[in-house]
Design a protein around this motif. Structure first.
Motif, PDB file in Angstrom:
ATOM      1  N   ASN A 152       0.846  -1.180   0.000  1.00 26.09           N
ATOM      2  CA  ASN A 152       0.000   0.000   0.000  1.00 26.09           C
ATOM      3  C   ASN A 152       0.890   1.240   0.000  1.00 26.09           C
ATOM      4  O   ASN A 152       2.106   1.148   0.145  1.00 26.09           O
ATOM      5  N   GLY A 153       0.293   2.373  -0.160  1.00 25.55           N
ATOM      6  CA  GLY A 153       1.045   3.618  -0.124  1.00 25.55           C
ATOM      7  C   GLY A 153       0.158   4.739   0.369  1.00 25.55           C
ATOM      8  O   GLY A 153      -1.051   4.738   0.123  1.00 25.55           O
ATOM      9  N   PRO A 154       0.742   5.734   1.061  1.00 22.39           N
ATOM     10  CA  PRO A 154      -0.062   6.804   1.639  1.00 22.39           C
ATOM     11  C   PRO A 154      -0.590   7.810   0.621  1.00 22.39           C
ATOM     12  O   PRO A 154      -1.493   8.582   0.946  1.00 22.39           O
ATOM     13  N   HIS A 155      -0.036   7.805  -0.603  1.00 24.07           N
ATOM     14  CA  HIS A 155      -0.476   8.801  -1.581  1.00 24.07           C
ATOM     15  C   HIS A 155      -0.355   8.239  -2.993  1.00 24.07           C
ATOM     16  O   HIS A 155       0.707   7.759  -3.400  1.00 24.07           O
ATOM     17  N   GLY A 156      -1.474   8.276  -3.727  1.00 27.20           N
ATOM     18  CA  GLY A 156      -1.473   7.799  -5.109  1.00 27.20           C
ATOM     19  C   GLY A 156      -1.231   6.313  -5.241  1.00 27.20           C
ATOM     20  O   GLY A 156      -0.933   5.823  -6.326  1.00 27.20           O
ATOM     21  N   GLY A 157      -1.380   5.585  -4.140  1.00 28.83           N
ATOM     22  CA  GLY A 157      -1.117   4.156  -4.129  1.00 28.83           C
ATOM     23  C   GLY A 157      -2.321   3.334  -4.562  1.00 28.83           C
ATOM     24  O   GLY A 157      -3.298   3.861  -5.112  1.00 28.83           O
ATOM     25  N   PRO A 158      -2.295   2.028  -4.286  1.00 26.09           N
ATOM     26  CA  PRO A 158      -3.362   1.166  -4.777  1.00 26.09           C
ATOM     27  C   PRO A 158      -4.727   1.450  -4.179  1.00 26.09           C
ATOM     28  O   PRO A 158      -5.743   1.262  -4.848  1.00 26.09           O
ATOM     29  N   LYS A 159      -4.782   1.916  -2.917  1.00 27.01           N
ATOM     30  CA  LYS A 159      -6.103   2.164  -2.324  1.00 27.01           C
ATOM     31  C   LYS A 159      -6.823   3.309  -3.034  1.00 27.01           C
ATOM     32  O   LYS A 159      -8.019   3.210  -3.339  1.00 27.01           O
TER      33      LYS A 159
END
Length: 266
Positions: A152-159
């Motif tokens: 996952n990522g906090p910005h522009g990630g998969p979520k």
């Protein structure tokens, strides 16, 4: 109920019976080579409008530009400086109080807004105007987010990618997902951020990610986005129903502990 679609007599009928409102807030900022700058405010508005439809509570227009100076190096990013953002949101919220609303949920989809929305909520609570709280969609479903994404990522990630694939699929550049992953920071947990001796030494996203995004965007699908959207909406609906059940006096700032200041003066 979306406020801008209603007539003023219809809204009079609402405030005669209800006192809860939602304010969606996001940003207009870079989200890598694969997502639109509208990502955050599209997510916030989608969740707020859906929860309002399910519960009948009032939803305001969306605040589309937020506190985003940490993305300013990327083309198109817009931002409001923190003091002006806080004052604007406070003024907007006081509009609702004037019309009879006494509890508000800030439906937020941008991390840069969090601290400032909490500060506005504190101001309004401390002076007895109303109870206003910030709600961040992904923080309401952390276990599900962790379950469905390996990186996952906090910005522009998969979520966020999955949410936009669900809400506005035509705006996702599907042919740029691998470029987003490869040009950004795919594995956030193993990254060595710019910290020295306990101090965070960076301020802007570009200092940690050349294309401004984090995580593995290729993990995202519209089906996962639908799961995230449904789960987050359910949490928001529960929050609204809980909030409506509370006594306002129990939500406002507690009194000073006894003895009250000055109580022994003659």
């Amino acid at each position: 109920m979306y406020v801008a679609d209603r007539t003023w007599p219809e809204l009079g009928e609402y405030v005669a019976e209800e006192s809860v409102a939602l304010i969606p807030l996001g940003s207009t900022e870079q989200h890598g080579p694969h997502l639109p700058l509208a990502t955050d405010h599209l997510i916030a508005e989608g969740l707020a409008r859906e929860a309002a439809d399910r519960t009948g509570y009032l939803c305001t227009p969306t605040v589309n530009v937020g506190v985003s100076p940490h993305h300013r190096q990327f083309h198109g990013t817009m931002w409001i400086d923190p003091p002006q953002f806080r004052d604007y949101v406070e003024s907007l919220t006081r509009n609702l109080a004037y019309h009879g609303i006494d509890r508000v949920v800030y439906v937020n989809a941008h991390g840069g807004n969090v601290d400032h929305l909490r500060e506005v909520g504190r101001r309004l609570r401390d002076d007895g105007t109303m109870y206003a709280i910030e709600w961040m969609w992904d923080e309401s479903i952390p276990d599900l987010v962790e379950e469905v994404f390996e990186h996952n990522g906090p910005h522009g990630g998969p979520k966020e990618t999955a949410m936009i694939q669900h809400l506005a699929p035509d705006l996702v550049r599907e042919d740029r997902l691998e470029a987003a992953r490869d040009g950004g920071l795919a594995d956030v947990e193993t990254a060595e951020f710019l910290q020295k001796h306990g101090a965070r030494t960076f301020y802007d996203a570009i200092e940690n990610s050349e294309n401004g995004v984090f995580g593995d965007q290729t993990d995202a699908t519209a089906e996962i986005g639908e799961r995230l959207f449904e789960a987050a909406t359910e949490q928001l609906v529960r929050l609204l129903e809980w909030l409506d059940e509370q006594r306002l006096d129990d939500l406002l700032a507690p009194a000073h502990v006894d003895p009250q200041p000055g109580s022994r003066r003659e």
